[in-house]
Design a protein around this motif. Structure first.
Motif, mmCIF file in Angstrom:
data_model
loop_
_atom_site.group_PDB
_atom_site.id
_atom_site.type_symbol
_atom_site.label_atom_id
_atom_site.label_comp_id
_atom_site.label_asym_id
_atom_site.label_seq_id
_atom_site.Cartn_x
_atom_site.Cartn_y
_atom_site.Cartn_z
ATOM 1 N N LEU A 69 1.293 -1.144 -0.488
ATOM 2 C CA LEU A 69 -0.135 0.186 -0.232
ATOM 3 C C LEU A 69 0.824 1.422 -0.035
ATOM 4 N N ASP A 70 1.824 1.119 0.064
ATOM 5 C CA ASP A 70 3.149 2.273 0.713
ATOM 6 C C ASP A 70 3.063 2.730 -0.951
ATOM 7 N N VAL A 71 3.544 1.622 -1.724
ATOM 8 C CA VAL A 71 4.666 1.621 -2.821
ATOM 9 C C VAL A 71 3.497 2.273 -3.776
ATOM 10 N N ALA A 72 1.958 0.995 -3.817
ATOM 11 C CA ALA A 72 0.911 1.879 -4.906
ATOM 12 C C ALA A 72 -0.080 3.125 -4.421
ATOM 13 N N ASP A 73 -0.061 3.233 -3.106
ATOM 14 C CA ASP A 73 -0.558 4.218 -2.303
ATOM 15 C C ASP A 73 -1.628 5.135 -2.735
ATOM 16 N N PRO A 74 -2.447 4.105 -3.006
ATOM 17 C CA PRO A 74 -4.875 3.421 -3.477
ATOM 18 C C PRO A 74 -5.635 4.610 -2.569
ATOM 19 N N ILE A 75 -4.465 5.070 -1.301
ATOM 20 C CA ILE A 75 -5.289 6.103 -0.334
ATOM 21 C C ILE A 75 -4.719 7.617 -0.298
ATOM 22 N N ALA A 76 -4.935 8.457 -0.806
ATOM 23 C CA ALA A 76 -5.003 10.119 -0.300
ATOM 24 C C ALA A 76 -5.106 9.975 0.999
ATOM 25 N N GLY A 77 -4.354 10.618 1.726
ATOM 26 C CA GLY A 77 -3.805 10.895 2.587
ATOM 27 C C GLY A 77 -3.428 10.272 3.585
ATOM 28 N N GLU A 78 -3.873 10.139 5.169
ATOM 29 C CA GLU A 78 -3.142 9.435 6.215
ATOM 30 C C GLU A 78 -4.797 8.787 6.645
ATOM 31 N N TYR A 79 -4.175 7.479 6.882
ATOM 32 C CA TYR A 79 -4.976 6.246 7.436
ATOM 33 C C TYR A 79 -4.534 5.419 8.803
ATOM 34 N N LEU A 80 -5.415 5.042 9.447
ATOM 35 C CA LEU A 80 -4.743 3.947 10.240
ATOM 36 C C LEU A 80 -5.578 2.837 9.328
ATOM 37 N N LEU A 81 -4.845 1.540 9.879
ATOM 38 C CA LEU A 81 -4.805 0.278 8.707
ATOM 39 C C LEU A 81 -5.074 -1.002 10.635
ATOM 40 N N GLU A 82 -6.232 -1.208 10.062
ATOM 41 C CA GLU A 82 -7.015 -2.247 10.956
ATOM 42 C C GLU A 82 -7.460 -3.572 10.412
ATOM 43 N N VAL A 83 -6.301 -4.675 11.135
ATOM 44 C CA VAL A 83 -6.359 -6.158 10.219
ATOM 45 C C VAL A 83 -6.352 -7.330 11.661
ATOM 46 N N SER A 84 -8.289 -7.809 11.449
ATOM 47 C CA SER A 84 -8.863 -8.696 12.104
ATOM 48 C C SER A 84 -9.179 -9.747 11.438
ATOM 49 N N SER A 85 -10.218 -10.205 12.739
ATOM 50 C CA SER A 85 -11.093 -11.265 12.487
ATOM 51 C C SER A 85 -12.030 -11.273 12.242
ATOM 52 N N PRO A 86 -12.822 -11.475 10.661
ATOM 53 C CA PRO A 86 -14.818 -11.541 11.229
ATOM 54 C C PRO A 86 -15.282 -11.545 12.195
ATOM 55 N N GLY A 87 -14.670 -11.927 13.691
ATOM 56 C CA GLY A 87 -16.103 -12.045 14.298
ATOM 57 C C GLY A 87 -16.120 -13.571 14.132
ATOM 58 N N ILE A 88 -17.112 -13.298 15.417
ATOM 59 C CA ILE A 88 -18.066 -14.151 15.729
ATOM 60 C C ILE A 88 -19.335 -13.944 14.965
ATOM 61 N N ASP A 89 -19.994 -12.349 15.302
ATOM 62 C CA ASP A 89 -21.416 -12.404 14.543
ATOM 63 C C ASP A 89 -21.193 -11.544 13.170
ATOM 64 N N ARG A 90 -20.079 -12.421 12.083
ATOM 65 C CA ARG A 90 -19.405 -11.694 11.155
ATOM 66 C C ARG A 90 -20.112 -11.581 9.743
ATOM 67 N N PRO A 91 -19.724 -10.949 9.030
ATOM 68 C CA PRO A 91 -20.270 -10.508 8.019
ATOM 69 C C PRO A 91 -20.233 -11.781 6.658
ATOM 70 N N LEU A 92 -21.084 -12.238 5.967
ATOM 71 C CA LEU A 92 -21.465 -12.697 5.120
ATOM 72 C C LEU A 92 -21.005 -12.631 4.121
ATOM 73 N N THR A 93 -19.758 -12.534 3.031
ATOM 74 C CA THR A 93 -19.190 -11.636 2.211
ATOM 75 C C THR A 93 -19.177 -12.463 0.792
ATOM 76 N N ARG A 94 -19.554 -13.883 1.321
ATOM 77 C CA ARG A 94 -18.997 -14.900 -0.137
ATOM 78 C C ARG A 94 -20.172 -15.465 -0.658
ATOM 79 N N LEU A 95 -20.503 -16.083 -1.633
ATOM 80 C CA LEU A 95 -21.241 -17.067 -1.795
ATOM 81 C C LEU A 95 -20.996 -18.202 -0.976
ATOM 82 N N LYS A 96 -20.203 -18.286 -1.127
ATOM 83 C CA LYS A 96 -19.457 -19.791 -0.154
ATOM 84 C C LYS A 96 -19.586 -19.183 1.740
ATOM 85 N N ASP A 97 -19.970 -18.123 1.889
ATOM 86 C CA ASP A 97 -20.039 -17.857 3.243
ATOM 87 C C ASP A 97 -21.718 -19.199 3.760
ATOM 88 N N PHE A 98 -22.976 -18.655 2.998
ATOM 89 C CA PHE A 98 -23.879 -19.489 2.493
ATOM 90 C C PHE A 98 -24.191 -20.432 2.771
#
Length: 198
Positions: free
Chosen positions: A68-97
């Motif tokens: 991301l530092d090299v590609a620089d797709p986000i203008a300005g400062e940003y905070l990066l958060e990486v986490s698990s989807p959690g127990i009450d997770r979002p269902l974002t892919r067909l296979k999740d169903f």
């Protein structure tokens, strides 16, 4: 649904291969906030067991930061958060169903379906490109095209909590009793309810 905006999709294209290279899958990407300090939230997991540990989150965060530092797709400062989807997770892919069949979920569509856009029911798998859901108060299983979904998430309830406890037990993790670590268990603790007042 893994990425909502054009900006999210551009970021996802950059980080998908990074996650795959370290044995992870991106569940969802959201760039949130205004123009000053934004927050890039990335949910990821191992495809083998739909989980992730702190070390893997840190590894993915470092690897993503370099790209991301090299590609620089986000203008300005940003905070990066990486986490698990959690127990009450979002269902974002067909296979999740398929993965989370039998659990309760809330869905929202981008168009009216029989007079409404929001649905709640038990996930009943996948039929082609449609998700199947047993809706509250309905006799028949509803089929909703996956492409019509704008949001889908598991509902926090007893079944989901029991599933989480069973997964932790299978991994040999201690059961969470809800008490702070080292706190003595008070077996005489009772909670007064409105029925006690009757």
């Amino acid at each position: 649904m893994r990425a909502k905006t054009v900006e999210d999709r551009q970021i996802l294209e950059l980080i998908d291969p990074i996650a795959e290279s370290i044995g992870l899958e991106i569940v969802r990407v959201r760039l949130m906030g205004g123009t000053l300090r934004r927050r890039l939230q990335v949910m990821a997991e191992r495809p083998s067991d739909n989980d992730i540990d702190v070390g893997e989150c840190a590894r993915l965060s470092r690897a993503m930061s370099e790209v991301l530092d090299v590609a620089d797709p986000i203008a300005g400062e940003y905070l990066l958060e990486v986490s698990s989807p959690g127990i009450d997770r979002p269902l974002t892919r067909l296979k999740d169903f398929d993965l989370f069949e039998g659990l309760e979920a809330r869905l929202e569509t981008d168009r009216m379906v029989e007079g409404r856009k929001r649905f709640k029911g038990i996930v009943a798998g996948v039929d082609g490109e449609n998700i199947a859901i047993d809706l509250d108060g309905e006799d028949d299983t509803a089929l909703i095209p996956f492409d019509w979904l704008v949001d889908a998430k598991l509902v926090m309830n007893d079944a989901l909590l029991k599933r989480g406890a069973a997964i932790r037990a299978a991994r040999g993790e201690p059961e969470d009793d809800g008490l702070p670590e080292g706190a003595p268990e008070d077996k005489n603790n009772t909670t007064k309810t409105s029925e006690d007042d009757a």
